[in-house]
Design an enzyme around this catalytic site. Structure first.
Site, PDB file in Angstrom:
ATOM      1  N   GLY A  34       0.843  -1.021   0.091  1.00  0.00           N
ATOM      2  CA  GLY A  34      -0.019  -0.009   0.036  1.00  0.00           C
ATOM      3  C   GLY A  34       0.831   1.339  -0.111  1.00  0.00           C
ATOM      4  O   GLY A  34       1.930   1.266  -0.159  1.00  0.00           O
ATOM      5  N   ASP A  59      -4.376 -12.967   3.232  1.00  0.00           N
ATOM      6  CA  ASP A  59      -5.257 -11.853   4.016  1.00  0.00           C
ATOM      7  C   ASP A  59      -4.754 -12.194   5.522  1.00  0.00           C
ATOM      8  O   ASP A  59      -4.669 -13.572   5.975  1.00  0.00           O
ATOM      9  CB  ASP A  59      -6.517 -12.597   3.947  1.00  0.00           C
ATOM     10  CG  ASP A  59      -7.426 -11.648   4.216  1.00  0.00           C
ATOM     11  OD1 ASP A  59      -7.389 -11.175   5.487  1.00  0.00           O
ATOM     12  OD2 ASP A  59      -8.366 -11.093   3.531  1.00  0.00           O
ATOM     13  N   PHE A  70       0.537  -2.527   8.701  1.00  0.00           N
ATOM     14  CA  PHE A  70      -0.210  -1.691   7.834  1.00  0.00           C
ATOM     15  C   PHE A  70      -1.521  -2.025   7.446  1.00  0.00           C
ATOM     16  O   PHE A  70      -2.284  -1.319   7.233  1.00  0.00           O
ATOM     17  CB  PHE A  70       0.619  -1.300   6.611  1.00  0.00           C
ATOM     18  CG  PHE A  70       1.953  -0.649   6.845  1.00  0.00           C
ATOM     19  CD1 PHE A  70       1.837   0.992   7.638  1.00  0.00           C
ATOM     20  CD2 PHE A  70       3.229  -1.185   6.619  1.00  0.00           C
ATOM     21  CE1 PHE A  70       3.161   1.720   7.606  1.00  0.00           C
ATOM     22  CE2 PHE A  70       4.354  -0.457   6.836  1.00  0.00           C
ATOM     23  CZ  PHE A  70       4.324   0.982   7.245  1.00  0.00           C
ATOM     24  N   TYR A  94     -13.945   3.820  11.640  1.00  0.00           N
ATOM     25  CA  TYR A  94     -12.326   3.722  11.586  1.00  0.00           C
ATOM     26  C   TYR A  94     -11.470   3.871  12.793  1.00  0.00           C
ATOM     27  O   TYR A  94     -10.795   3.149  13.115  1.00  0.00           O
ATOM     28  CB  TYR A  94     -12.184   4.679  10.279  1.00  0.00           C
ATOM     29  CG  TYR A  94     -10.660   4.702   9.957  1.00  0.00           C
ATOM     30  CD1 TYR A  94      -9.817   3.570   9.792  1.00  0.00           C
ATOM     31  CD2 TYR A  94     -10.113   5.929  10.255  1.00  0.00           C
ATOM     32  CE1 TYR A  94      -8.450   3.668   9.670  1.00  0.00           C
ATOM     33  CE2 TYR A  94      -8.679   5.893  10.080  1.00  0.00           C
ATOM     34  CZ  TYR A  94      -7.943   4.740   9.917  1.00  0.00           C
ATOM     35  OH  TYR A  94      -6.526   4.749   9.521  1.00  0.00           O
ATOM     36  N   LYS A 130      -9.256   1.417  15.128  1.00  0.00           N
ATOM     37  CA  LYS A 130      -7.884   1.713  15.482  1.00  0.00           C
ATOM     38  C   LYS A 130      -7.654   1.707  17.211  1.00  0.00           C
ATOM     39  O   LYS A 130      -6.410   1.169  17.536  1.00  0.00           O
ATOM     40  CB  LYS A 130      -7.472   2.673  14.699  1.00  0.00           C
ATOM     41  CG  LYS A 130      -7.343   2.860  13.376  1.00  0.00           C
ATOM     42  CD  LYS A 130      -6.060   1.774  12.901  1.00  0.00           C
ATOM     43  CE  LYS A 130      -5.822   1.483  11.228  1.00  0.00           C
ATOM     44  NZ  LYS A 130      -4.976   0.800  11.229  1.00  0.00           N
ATOM     45  N   LEU A 143      -7.289  14.335   0.202  1.00  0.00           N
ATOM     46  CA  LEU A 143      -7.264  15.481  -0.710  1.00  0.00           C
ATOM     47  C   LEU A 143      -6.167  15.288  -1.676  1.00  0.00           C
ATOM     48  O   LEU A 143      -6.562  15.711  -2.646  1.00  0.00           O
ATOM     49  CB  LEU A 143      -6.847  16.846   0.614  1.00  0.00           C
ATOM     50  CG  LEU A 143      -6.653  18.025  -0.418  1.00  0.00           C
ATOM     51  CD1 LEU A 143      -7.957  18.683  -1.142  1.00  0.00           C
ATOM     52  CD2 LEU A 143      -6.241  19.091   0.601  1.00  0.00           C
ATOM     53  N   ARG A 148     -18.722  16.134   4.993  1.00  0.00           N
ATOM     54  CA  ARG A 148     -18.779  14.857   4.912  1.00  0.00           C
ATOM     55  C   ARG A 148     -19.088  14.124   6.336  1.00  0.00           C
ATOM     56  O   ARG A 148     -18.386  14.548   7.200  1.00  0.00           O
ATOM     57  CB  ARG A 148     -17.138  14.150   4.441  1.00  0.00           C
ATOM     58  CG  ARG A 148     -17.408  13.469   3.185  1.00  0.00           C
ATOM     59  CD  ARG A 148     -16.037  13.000   2.774  1.00  0.00           C
ATOM     60  NE  ARG A 148     -14.668  13.378   3.388  1.00  0.00           N
ATOM     61  CZ  ARG A 148     -13.754  13.298   2.963  1.00  0.00           C
ATOM     62  NH1 ARG A 148     -13.422  12.501   1.982  1.00  0.00           N
ATOM     63  NH2 ARG A 148     -12.480  13.386   3.496  1.00  0.00           N
ATOM     64  N   GLY A 198     -18.327  12.182   9.500  1.00  0.00           N
ATOM     65  CA  GLY A 198     -17.020  11.805  10.238  1.00  0.00           C
ATOM     66  C   GLY A 198     -15.929  12.748  10.222  1.00  0.00           C
ATOM     67  O   GLY A 198     -14.924  12.599  10.955  1.00  0.00           O
ATOM     68  N   ASP A 199     -15.913  13.754   9.223  1.00  0.00           N
ATOM     69  CA  ASP A 199     -14.789  14.822   9.275  1.00  0.00           C
ATOM     70  C   ASP A 199     -14.968  15.728  10.495  1.00  0.00           C
ATOM     71  O   ASP A 199     -16.005  15.856  11.098  1.00  0.00           O
ATOM     72  CB  ASP A 199     -15.051  15.804   7.774  1.00  0.00           C
ATOM     73  CG  ASP A 199     -14.224  14.824   6.703  1.00  0.00           C
ATOM     74  OD1 ASP A 199     -13.442  13.978   6.899  1.00  0.00           O
ATOM     75  OD2 ASP A 199     -14.318  15.490   5.601  1.00  0.00           O
TER      76      ASP A 199
HETATM   77  N1  LIG Z   1      -2.975   7.181   4.446  1.00  0.00           N
HETATM   78  C1  LIG Z   1      -3.634   7.773   5.776  1.00  0.00           C
HETATM   79  O1  LIG Z   1      -3.936   9.101   5.514  1.00  0.00           O
HETATM   80  C2  LIG Z   1      -3.393   6.955   7.070  1.00  0.00           C
HETATM   81  C3  LIG Z   1      -3.519   7.912   8.392  1.00  0.00           C
HETATM   82  C4  LIG Z   1      -3.625   7.155   9.530  1.00  0.00           C
HETATM   83  C5  LIG Z   1      -3.460   5.782   9.495  1.00  0.00           C
HETATM   84  N2  LIG Z   1      -3.214   4.909   8.507  1.00  0.00           N
HETATM   85  C6  LIG Z   1      -3.136   3.364   8.629  1.00  0.00           C
HETATM   86  O2  LIG Z   1      -1.924   3.133   7.960  1.00  0.00           O
HETATM   87  C7  LIG Z   1      -2.058   1.928   7.217  1.00  0.00           C
HETATM   88  C8  LIG Z   1      -1.657   2.041   5.784  1.00  0.00           C
HETATM   89  O3  LIG Z   1      -2.415   3.090   5.321  1.00  0.00           O
HETATM   90  P1  LIG Z   1      -2.059   3.334   3.576  1.00  0.00           P
HETATM   91  O4  LIG Z   1      -2.610   4.532   3.329  1.00  0.00           O
HETATM   92  O5  LIG Z   1      -0.830   2.642   3.145  1.00  0.00           O
HETATM   93  O6  LIG Z   1      -3.552   2.208   3.118  1.00  0.00           O
HETATM   94  P2  LIG Z   1      -3.365   1.454   1.911  1.00  0.00           P
HETATM   95  O7  LIG Z   1      -4.781   1.125   1.595  1.00  0.00           O
HETATM   96  O8  LIG Z   1      -2.621   2.142   0.727  1.00  0.00           O
HETATM   97  O9  LIG Z   1      -2.480   0.000   2.432  1.00  0.00           O
HETATM   98  C9  LIG Z   1      -3.113  -0.938   3.157  1.00  0.00           C
HETATM   99  C10 LIG Z   1      -2.443  -2.314   2.553  1.00  0.00           C
HETATM  100  O10 LIG Z   1      -3.330  -3.308   3.173  1.00  0.00           O
HETATM  101  C11 LIG Z   1      -3.916  -4.211   2.405  1.00  0.00           C
HETATM  102  N3  LIG Z   1      -4.725  -4.916   2.925  1.00  0.00           N
HETATM  103  C12 LIG Z   1      -5.978  -4.218   3.224  1.00  0.00           C
HETATM  104  N4  LIG Z   1      -6.723  -5.301   3.827  1.00  0.00           N
HETATM  105  C13 LIG Z   1      -6.196  -6.494   3.893  1.00  0.00           C
HETATM  106  C14 LIG Z   1      -6.059  -7.565   4.485  1.00  0.00           C
HETATM  107  N5  LIG Z   1      -7.146  -8.208   5.128  1.00  0.00           N
HETATM  108  N6  LIG Z   1      -5.064  -8.621   4.640  1.00  0.00           N
HETATM  109  C15 LIG Z   1      -3.866  -8.439   3.857  1.00  0.00           C
HETATM  110  N7  LIG Z   1      -3.638  -6.886   3.587  1.00  0.00           N
HETATM  111  C16 LIG Z   1      -4.633  -6.113   3.399  1.00  0.00           C
HETATM  112  C17 LIG Z   1      -4.216  -3.452   1.279  1.00  0.00           C
HETATM  113  O11 LIG Z   1      -4.356  -4.174  -0.001  1.00  0.00           O
HETATM  114  C18 LIG Z   1      -3.044  -2.349   1.180  1.00  0.00           C
HETATM  115  O12 LIG Z   1      -2.059  -2.837   0.071  1.00  0.00           O
HETATM  116  C19 LIG Z   1      -3.573   1.727   7.647  1.00  0.00           C
HETATM  117  O13 LIG Z   1      -3.542   0.711   8.596  1.00  0.00           O
HETATM  118  C20 LIG Z   1      -4.308   2.938   7.726  1.00  0.00           C
HETATM  119  O14 LIG Z   1      -5.376   2.826   8.513  1.00  0.00           O
HETATM  120  C21 LIG Z   1      -3.343   5.527   7.210  1.00  0.00           C
END
Ligand SMILES: NC(=O)c1ccc[n+]([C@@H]2O[C@H](COP(=O)([O-])OP(=O)(O)OC[C@H]3O[C@@H](n4cnc5c(N)ncnc54)[C@H](O)[C@@H]3O)[C@@H](O)[C@H]2O)c1
Length: 344
Positions: A11, A63, A86, A154, A158, A205, A298, A300-301
Site C-alpha cells: 500500500g 489475508d 499496515f 474507523y 484503531k 485531498l 462529509r 465523520g470529518d
Molecule cells: N493514509 C493515511 O492517511 C493514514 C493515516 C493514519 C493511519 N493510516 C493507517 O496506515 C495503514 C496504511 O495506510 P495506507 O494509506 O498505506 O493504506 P493502503 O490502503 O494504501 O494500504 C493498506 C494495505 O493493506 C492491504 N490490506 C487491506 N486489507 C488486508 C487484509 N485483510 N489482508 C492483507 N492485506 C490487506 C491493502 O491491499 C493495502 O496494500 C492503514 O492501517 C491505515 O489505517 C493511514
C-alpha cells in the site's frame, strides 16, 4: 539487519516504508491481499532499492484474517524478528457505512496477526494507528496526553487495537510494541515511481488534487466551506510519506535495540494547513489551475487536526522535515508519470 514482516506493505505508506527498510539493509516479507494495492508497487520498490545490494524482499499474497496465510508469511524466511502492521481499511466514510467490515479487517485481522506472532515466537510489533482517535479536540496542537474520542468506526477500530495491544503487554511479558498515530501522509517518493494509488474516487485531498491536475477528474470537491477555521475549509497536519516511512524504520530499530515498548507516538509536522492553503501551494508549485466546487461536509470529518510530535523527536530523534513544496512536487511527479496509478 533484521528479518521483518510487513503486512499491507504494497500500500501507500507500506511501499515507501519497504523501500527505506531495504535501503537500511533489512530483509522483508510482505503479506498483502492487494485489496487496495498492486504487486507492481513492490516490483518498483525492488527496482528503486537496487537489489540485490540492499536487503531482500519476498511477497506473499494473502489475508491477515487467514491463519494459514499468516503462517506462510512467518515461515517464508525461517524467522521473523519484528512486524510492521499496515494492513487495514482506512476510509472514514466507508467505515460509517460498513462498520462490521472495519471491525473484521482492522480488529479481528490484528488479533489473528498477534496470535500468529505468538505461534511464531515474535513479540516485536509496530502498529499503524491514526490521529482520528483524538476526535474533535478544542485545543491545539494535539499531544499524546489528550483524551481519545473516536467519532467513527474507523477510529474506533484503531483505538480498539491500541487497547488490545495494551492489554496484551500487561498480560504477557516480552512484548515490544509501538503505536504510531499518523496525521495526514501525502506526497510520494521523489522518483515518481511509487506513490498513492487509490481505488475509485479518492477519499483524501492530495490524490484528489493530483487526479484533477492530470485530468482524471473534472474538479476537486471541497467538503465544507463553513468549518470554524480561518478560511472555512478543513485544516489537517500533512506530512511527507517519506518522513513517515523513516519514522517506521526508526521505531522498529528502537524496539529491537531496547527490547521494550515505546509510548504512543504522534507523527505529524505540528503545522495545520487548510484545503485552500494546500491548493494554493500545489498550483504555485506545478503552475496548474485546479477547478473546484464546494459541497456539503462529509460524515465523520472534523474542522481541524494538528499534532504535536515532540515526543517522537525526543525518543526517536525523528522530525517531519520535508516541506509542503516537496509534498506537492513529489506527489505531482508520481501522478503525472502514472496518471492511472500502477495501471500506468
Ligand atoms: N493514509 C493515511 O492517511 C493514514 C493515516 C493514519 C493511519 N493510516 C493507517 O496506515 C495503514 C496504511 O495506510 P495506507 O494509506 O498505506 O493504506 P493502503 O490502503 O494504501 O494500504 C493498506 C494495505 O493493506 C492491504 N490490506 C487491506 N486489507 C488486508 C487484509 N485483510 N489482508 C492483507 N492485506 C490487506 C491493502 O491491499 C493495502 O496494500 C492503514 O492501517 C491505515 O489505517 C493511514
Amino acid at each position: 539487519m533484521a528479518h521483518l514482516l510487513i503486512t499491507g506493505g504494497a500500500g501507500f505508506i507500506g511501499s515507501h516504508t519497504c523501500l527505506v527498510l531495504l535501503q537500511g539493509g533489512h530483509s522483508l516479507v510482505v503479506l498483502d491481499n492487494f485489496a487496495n494495492s498492486s504487486p507492481e508497487s513492490l516490483r518498483r520498490v525492488g527496482e528503486l532499492a537496487n537489489l540485490p545490494t540492499a536487503g531482500r524482499i519476498g511477497v506473499i499474497e494473502g489475508d491477515i484474517r487467514n491463519p494459514a496465510d499468516l503462517d506462510r508469511a512467518f515461515t517464508a524466511t525461517g524467522h521473523v524478528d519484528g512486524v510492521i502492521h499496515f494492513a487495514g481499511l482506512k476510509a472514514v466514510g466507508e467505515s460509517v457505512q460498513q462498520p462490521l467490515r472495519y471491525w473484521d479487517v482492522n480488529v479481528n485481522g490484528s488479533r489473528l496477526l498477534i496470535e500468529a506472532m505468538q505461534r511464531h515466537d515474535c513479540r516485536t510489533l509496530v502498529f499503524s494507528s491514526t490521529s482520528t482517535v483524538y476526535g474533535e479536540p478544542q485545543t491545539f496542537p494535539i499531544s499524546e496526553a489528550f483524551t481519545t474520542n473516536p467519532l467513527h468506526p474507523y477510529a474506533q477500530t484503531k483505538l480498539a487495537v491500541e487497547w488490545m495491544l495494551q492489554a496484551l503487554e500487561a498480560s504477557e511479558p516480552g512484548w515490544c510494541i509501538s503505536r504510531l498515530r499518523y496525521f495526514n501522509p501525502v506526497g510520494a517518493h521523489p522518483s515518481g515511481r511509487i506513490g498513492e494509488d487509490p481505488l475509485g474516487i479518492p477519499n483524501n485531498l492530495f490524490p484528489f488534487i493530483t487526479q484533477v491536475a492530470s485530468r482524471q477528474r473534472p474538479l476537486l470537491r471541497i467538503f465544507g466551506a463553513d468549518w470554524p477555521t480561518p478560511d472555512g475549509t478543513g485544516v489537517r497536519d500533512y506530512l511527507h510519506v517519506m518522513d513517515l516511512a523513516e519514522a517506521h524504520a526508526l521505531a522498529i530499530a528502537w524496539l529491537l535495540q531496547h527490547q521494550r515498548s515505546l509510548p504512543v507516538l504522534n507523527l505529524g509536522t505540528g503545522r495545520g494547513l487548510s484545503v485552500l492553503e494546500v491548493l494554493q501551494a500545489f498550483e504555485a508549485c506545478t503552475g496548474l489551475a485546479i477547478p473546484r466546487e464546494f459541497v456539503a461536509r462529509r460524515d465523520g470529518d472534523v474542522a481541524k487536526l494538528e499534532g504535536c510530535a515532540e515526543r517522537a523527536a525526543e525518543i526517536l530523534g525523528w522530525r517531519a522535515n520535508r516541506s509542503l513544496e516537496q509534498m506537492c512536487s513529489d506527489g505531482w511527479a508520481w501522478q503525472s508519470a502514472n496518471p492511472r496509478g500502477y495501471g500506468c
